[in-house]
Motif scaffolding. Structure first.
Motif, PDB file in Angstrom:
ATOM      1  N   ASP A 134       2.446   1.611  -3.450  1.00  0.00           N
ATOM      2  CA  ASP A 134       1.445   2.095  -4.410  1.00  0.00           C
ATOM      3  C   ASP A 134       1.240   3.588  -4.255  1.00  0.00           C
ATOM      4  O   ASP A 134       1.133   4.327  -5.229  1.00  0.00           O
ATOM      5  CB  ASP A 134       0.105   1.375  -4.189  1.00  0.00           C
ATOM      6  CG  ASP A 134       0.154  -0.021  -4.780  1.00  0.00           C
ATOM      7  OD1 ASP A 134       1.147  -0.323  -5.476  1.00  0.00           O
ATOM      8  OD2 ASP A 134      -0.787  -0.800  -4.533  1.00  0.00           O
ATOM      9  N   ASN A 135       1.160   3.985  -3.029  1.00  0.00           N
ATOM     10  CA  ASN A 135       0.957   5.392  -2.729  1.00  0.00           C
ATOM     11  C   ASN A 135       2.086   6.237  -3.313  1.00  0.00           C
ATOM     12  O   ASN A 135       1.850   7.281  -3.915  1.00  0.00           O
ATOM     13  CB  ASN A 135       0.880   5.566  -1.208  1.00  0.00           C
ATOM     14  CG  ASN A 135       0.097   6.800  -0.847  1.00  0.00           C
ATOM     15  OD1 ASN A 135      -0.333   7.539  -1.725  1.00  0.00           O
ATOM     16  ND2 ASN A 135      -0.085   7.026   0.435  1.00  0.00           N
ATOM     17  N   GLN A 194       0.818  -1.204   0.000  1.00  0.00           N
ATOM     18  CA  GLN A 194       0.000   0.000   0.000  1.00  0.00           C
ATOM     19  C   GLN A 194       0.858   1.262   0.000  1.00  0.00           C
ATOM     20  O   GLN A 194       0.567   2.227  -0.697  1.00  0.00           O
ATOM     21  CB  GLN A 194      -0.896  -0.034   1.240  1.00  0.00           C
ATOM     22  CG  GLN A 194      -2.057   0.935   1.182  1.00  0.00           C
ATOM     23  CD  GLN A 194      -2.640   1.135   2.564  1.00  0.00           C
ATOM     24  OE1 GLN A 194      -2.547   0.253   3.414  1.00  0.00           O
ATOM     25  NE2 GLN A 194      -3.226   2.290   2.793  1.00  0.00           N
ATOM     26  N   ARG A 246       3.926   5.427  -5.829  1.00  0.00           N
ATOM     27  CA  ARG A 246       3.817   5.383  -7.301  1.00  0.00           C
ATOM     28  C   ARG A 246       2.810   6.428  -7.778  1.00  0.00           C
ATOM     29  O   ARG A 246       3.012   7.102  -8.774  1.00  0.00           O
ATOM     30  CB  ARG A 246       3.338   3.986  -7.745  1.00  0.00           C
ATOM     31  CG  ARG A 246       4.384   2.913  -7.574  1.00  0.00           C
ATOM     32  CD  ARG A 246       4.721   2.211  -8.878  1.00  0.00           C
ATOM     33  NE  ARG A 246       5.991   1.490  -8.766  1.00  0.00           N
ATOM     34  CZ  ARG A 246       6.099   0.292  -8.192  1.00  0.00           C
ATOM     35  NH1 ARG A 246       5.037  -0.325  -7.705  1.00  0.00           N
ATOM     36  NH2 ARG A 246       7.283  -0.311  -8.113  1.00  0.00           N
ATOM     37  N   LYS A 247       1.722   6.519  -7.039  1.00  0.00           N
ATOM     38  CA  LYS A 247       0.690   7.478  -7.408  1.00  0.00           C
ATOM     39  C   LYS A 247       1.232   8.905  -7.292  1.00  0.00           C
ATOM     40  O   LYS A 247       0.997   9.747  -8.151  1.00  0.00           O
ATOM     41  CB  LYS A 247      -0.528   7.296  -6.500  1.00  0.00           C
ATOM     42  CG  LYS A 247      -1.726   8.146  -6.911  1.00  0.00           C
ATOM     43  CD  LYS A 247      -2.963   7.808  -6.103  1.00  0.00           C
ATOM     44  CE  LYS A 247      -4.120   8.726  -6.464  1.00  0.00           C
ATOM     45  NZ  LYS A 247      -3.816  10.148  -6.207  1.00  0.00           N
TER      46      LYS A 247
END
Length: 874
Positions: free
Chosen positions: A851-852, A848, A854-855
């Motif tokens: 991903d954060n 998580q 990456r965003k």
RNA sequence: GGGUGAUUAGCUCAGUUGGUUUAGAGCACUACCUUGACAGGGUAGGGGUCACUGGUUCGAAUCCAGUAUCACUCACCA
């Protein structure tokens, strides 16, 4: 009717306080509701309100008012403490001013004066609390020397005596030579002072010219010396142990003894032993069977043992004896040193250790449950760090000296019938005493032969029963009130009296009711001035709270004192904080003025108003949960700050501006109704902090039936928060801020309407856009598919917004702004990419989190592309 | 001397059990605005190597150790 431009507190305060009193809102009787009980830390009966009281009682009132609004049966018990030493000192002083000496009066005469004084000055402080808005149940006002209260104090003494927890004995006690009484260890304050170390030599008997030099800070006690002590393994002196030396001036022979207590490093390594005037020397004396020569009278002057110094004060003798020692060749030298000296908390006199016969409470066993229940969390301290201090004290608790050689207080119920130390009984009345004495002595004792102990009890020996005895829990065991109100809920007090009072109340609670006296203890800090000094009368740096109230209003002062004072933190107080509080009450007042100026007509509700209402509804719900949470955690300042911002920023700066009709335009009925009801909800949240202005406006907002007062209104219910209106608002607020910045940078007046183009599909349009039109003062808002040439632009949430240039624009400034933003975003991207390129991070961190990141990277890249494109155009 | 706690913007403080922006708030400060609720106002903004030094970790204001400073508290060094 014309509404005053600013809030005028004084009239409202008087009016509403009287109204609340008349309605009996402060009074509590047991009923079916949940009880919420607070007992006030009783101030000294002759005291005057100071800033510390203000802080303390404001917090209590906030807690009590909120509990009441939560539907609980709130009971805040006020009262005063007889404060034996402090009050007696004041009375003695007053009498002295009138030319009357205490020693010329009988006990009865003195007490008559004292009660007169109490009647005259007693309770001023309680009247002052009313000005603050304190919602105490005045019908329950107690005084620690009320007859029934006194009875409970005496009962407890007798009970503890019978249980063997109270004993009488000769001990070294802290003697206050000014108040002429013993005081407890807790009442002695140690201060570092500059003093001098005197090196004095004692001639050794049987040697021609051999001397032992001792170092002392108290040469005046030389006349009471009964030994010289050295360390047994000190090679310098071992050969003298067992010999005799001659005490200078007194010319008495005393022995040289050896004890490991002596510190070889200090001074000369020789210690003079004066068992009558030093706690340690006393113990040495006991150990080595030394005689004890008492040098002092009770008032600190020397007695007959002081030879030619008899009658002189101890400090004068110190000077005189230095001269004499020097002139006779005994004084070797003196040195300046800093040492700690004990002062009486009450009279500031230097405490004299003195051997005397006193009453004590044996604490060790009593303290155990009180320690356990705090450590296991049954009783919670806020902030929690005070548990450590508490534990340390409780684990090392010493016996408590409870007798005071005073008249003002609860007289010790002990009766003497003979000359032996054990010839006494403890009894409630003379009759009981006669009976007990007769039994104990094994012979008839005549009432006239009984003498009651002359001493009174330590004040804290009565105040430790406060949460119990204000409900007569000891004199009328298990009465309905004690069962209903006890244990109390929250105690608000200063950490300084944790041992004096808090710990002992806990002890008494478990000993007498088998239950905790309160569930939470909130420790306030010390109120200090701007320079960080403790506020005190002698420094003259404490503002008069009543003057502050008159200047800023009670609500303003309440806000000012709470705005930044987390539990346990000292409060550096400055009246500018009250100014901030006053400004806040005025802000609320003016919000009302605005709302009340609107005229309702039958017109359609603006879309922007619908959006605003939906947003504020959810925003309110969100902040309400935060505030409730803050209260649950006793974070009072944070709760206040949350409501402060909710009112000022969300309600006034955003909501009211969003729904505000144009100049001299009417408003629709739905919006006005919703606005008033939001206002009411806000007033409810404000009420614990600003009781007066909230009550005043509660009645100004609508006509109310009699008895519909905000003080008794119910606290708003928590509702589920919908996120969508909140995020819509956040985005709009950011867009509006950008529009305002553009206006400012280009000197475009607020009144000039602007066009806004949004590069996004038209399907993105929403009713929330109406807010942009209104708040941005837009002439049009349009969705476009291509970028707009010759326009200011900004990016919010990855969408580009354009405002076409007016007649002139500062291109360089625009460029610079974009450059700055670009630079920031690049820097940000670099840090994000730094993380992402780290193999360990990608494999080690939770998915998580990765991903954060990456965003974040994608967002930053998109933004950089946009910004660079914009730069290229300019 | 022992113990405890603290050290984040000029000031007062948050920072929820290590990872939502390159650290936040209130006050103060700066610039501009302001006859239409409020100058006791509005808008925008400046300002911090999270005391220091090491360590643990993919990652530290956050955990650990040490240092410095401060506060509180206990204690018998004359």
């Amino acid at each position: 009717m014309e509404i005053a431009k600013t809030y005028e507190p004084l009239k409202a305060e008087e009016k509403w306080y009287q109204h609340w009193l008349n309605q009996g809102y402060f009074h509590s009787e047991p009923d079916h509701r949940e009880a919420y009980t607070v007992v006030i830390p009783p101030p000294n009966v002759t005291g005057v309100l100071h800033m510390g009281h203000m802080l303390n009682n404001t917090i209590q009132d906030v807690l009590v008012r909120r509990a009441r609004m939560l539907g609980k049966n709130a009971c805040w018990v006020p009262g005063t403490d007889h404060a034996s030493i402090a009050t007696e000192a004041k009375v003695v002083q007053k009498l002295r001013a009138e030319g009357i000496k205490k020693s010329d009066l009988s006990r009865e005469e003195f007490l008559k004066h004292a009660f007169e004084w109490k009647e005259k000055h007693g309770g001023i402080i309680l009247e002052q609390l009313k000005k603050l808005g304190a919602s105490c149940d005045w019908e329950r006002t107690h005084f620690t020397m009320d007859p029934e209260y006194s009875e409970s104090v005496i009962n407890v003494f007798i009970d503890l005596f019978n249980k063997g927890k109270i004993y009488r004995g000769v001990r070294m006690v802290n003697w206050d030579p000014e108040a002429l009484t013993a005081v407890s260890d807790e009442e002695v304050l140690y201060k570092e002072v500059n003093s001098r170390l005197f090196y004095v030599r004692y001639k050794i008997i049987g040697e021609t010219d051999e001397w032992l030099t001792i170092a002392t800070t108290r040469p005046e006690t030389i006349l009471g010396d009964t030994a010289i002590c050295v360390h047994p393994s000190d090679p310098r002196y071992s050969r003298f142990v067992g010999k005799q030396v001659l005490v200078p001036i007194a010319n008495r022979e005393i022995p040289v003894i050896a004890d490991e207590y002596v510190d070889m490093e200090f001074g000369t390594g020789c210690l003079k032993v004066t068992p009558a005037h030093d706690t340690n020397d006393y113990e040495l004396g006991q150990k080595h069977n030394l005689p004890s020569i008492d040098l002092f009278n009770d008032n600190g002057t020397l007695n007959a043992n002081g030879a030619h110094y008899e009658g002189q004060d101890r400090f004068e003798v110190r000077k005189a004896i230095e001269t004499e020692l020097a002139s006779k060749g005994y004084l070797v030298k003196t040195e300046d040193i800093i040492n700690k000296v004990g002062y009486s908390e009450r009279t500031n006199a230097v405490i004299e250790p003195k051997l005397s016969l006193q009453w004590f409470v044996s604490m060790k066993e009593l303290a155990q449950p009180a320690l356990d229940h705090v450590m296991n969390g049954d009783i919670q301290f806020h902030p929690e760090k005070f548990k450590n201090t508490y534990r340390h004290w409780m684990e090392n608790v010493k016996d408590w000296c409870i007798s005071r050689q005073l008249w003002w207080g609860h007289r010790i119920p002990a009766w003497y019938y003979g000359d032996r130390p054990s010839d006494f009984v403890v009894a409630k009345t003379l009759e009981d005493a006669v009976e007990a004495a007769t039994q104990k002595a094994g012979m008839a004792i005549d009432p006239s032969a009984l003498r009651q102990d002359e001493d009174v009890l330590d004040t804290w020996f009565s105040s430790w029963l406060w949460p119990i005895s204000v409900f007569n829990g000891l004199t009328q065991p298990n009465n309905p009130e004690i069962q209903y109100y006890y244990p109390t809920n929250d105690l608000v007090t200063a950490p300084e009296i944790m041992f004096f009072w808090v710990a002992r109340m806990i002890i008494a609670g478990y000993e007498y009711l088998g239950d905790l006296p309160f569930k939470n203890v909130y420790y306030t800090g010390i109120v200090r001035d701007k320079l960080g000094r403790k506020m005190s009368k002698s420094l003259g740096n404490s503002p008069d709270p009543i003057e502050l109230i008159e200047k800023y209003g009670a609500d303003g002062v309440r806000v000012g004192i709470l705005i930044s004072s987390p539990a346990g933190n000292d409060l550096p107080f400055d009246s500018s904080q009250c100014e901030q509080g006053r400004n806040f009450t005025n802000k609320i007042w003016n919000a009302f003025r605005l709302v009340s100026s609107w005229e309702v007509r039958e017109i359609e509700q603006a879309t922007s108003s619908k959006v605003a209402i939906e947003w504020f509804e959810n925003r309110f719900a969100q902040v309400l949960s935060e505030i409730n949470d803050n209260f649950d955690k006793f974070r009072i300042s944070d709760a206040l700050m949350a409501i402060y911002k909710l009112v000022w920023d969300d309600f006034c700066s955003w909501y009211l501006e969003m729904i505000k009709p144009g100049y001299e335009q009417p408003i629709d009925a739905i919006t006005l109704e919703r606005t008033i009801s939001f206002f009411e909800d806000l007033l409810k949240l404000l009420h614990p902090f600003t009781p007066f202005v909230s009550e005043e406006l509660w009645h100004s907002l609508r006509d109310r039936e009699a008895g519909n007062d905000i003080m008794m209104a119910l606290w708003p219910q928590v509702k589920e928060v919908q996120q969508a209106p909140l995020t819509d608002f956040e985005r709009n607020a950011e867009i509006i801020a950008n529009i305002r910045t553009i206006r400012k940078n280009n000197s475009i007046a607020t009144k000039v309407k602007l066009d806004l183009f949004i590069k996004a599909p038209a399907s993105m349009a929403s009713i929330a856009d109406s807010v942009l039109v209104k708040m941005g003062n837009l002439s049009q808002l349009e969705y476009v598919s291509e970028k707009v040439e010759k326009a200011n632009s900004f990016i919010v949430d990855g969408t580009e917004y354009f405002i076409p240039f007016g007649d002139s624009i500062d291109l360089d400034a625009e460029k610079q702004k974009i450059e700055e933003e670009l630079q920031y975003t690049k820097g940000f991207l670099k840090s994000v990419q730094g993380k992402l390129s780290n193999q360990n991070f990608v494999s080690g961190a939770p998915a998580q989190v990765v991903d954060n990141e990456r965003k974040k990277e994608a967002d930053a890249l998109a933004k950089i592309a946009l910004l660079e494109a914009k730069l290229a155009e300019l």
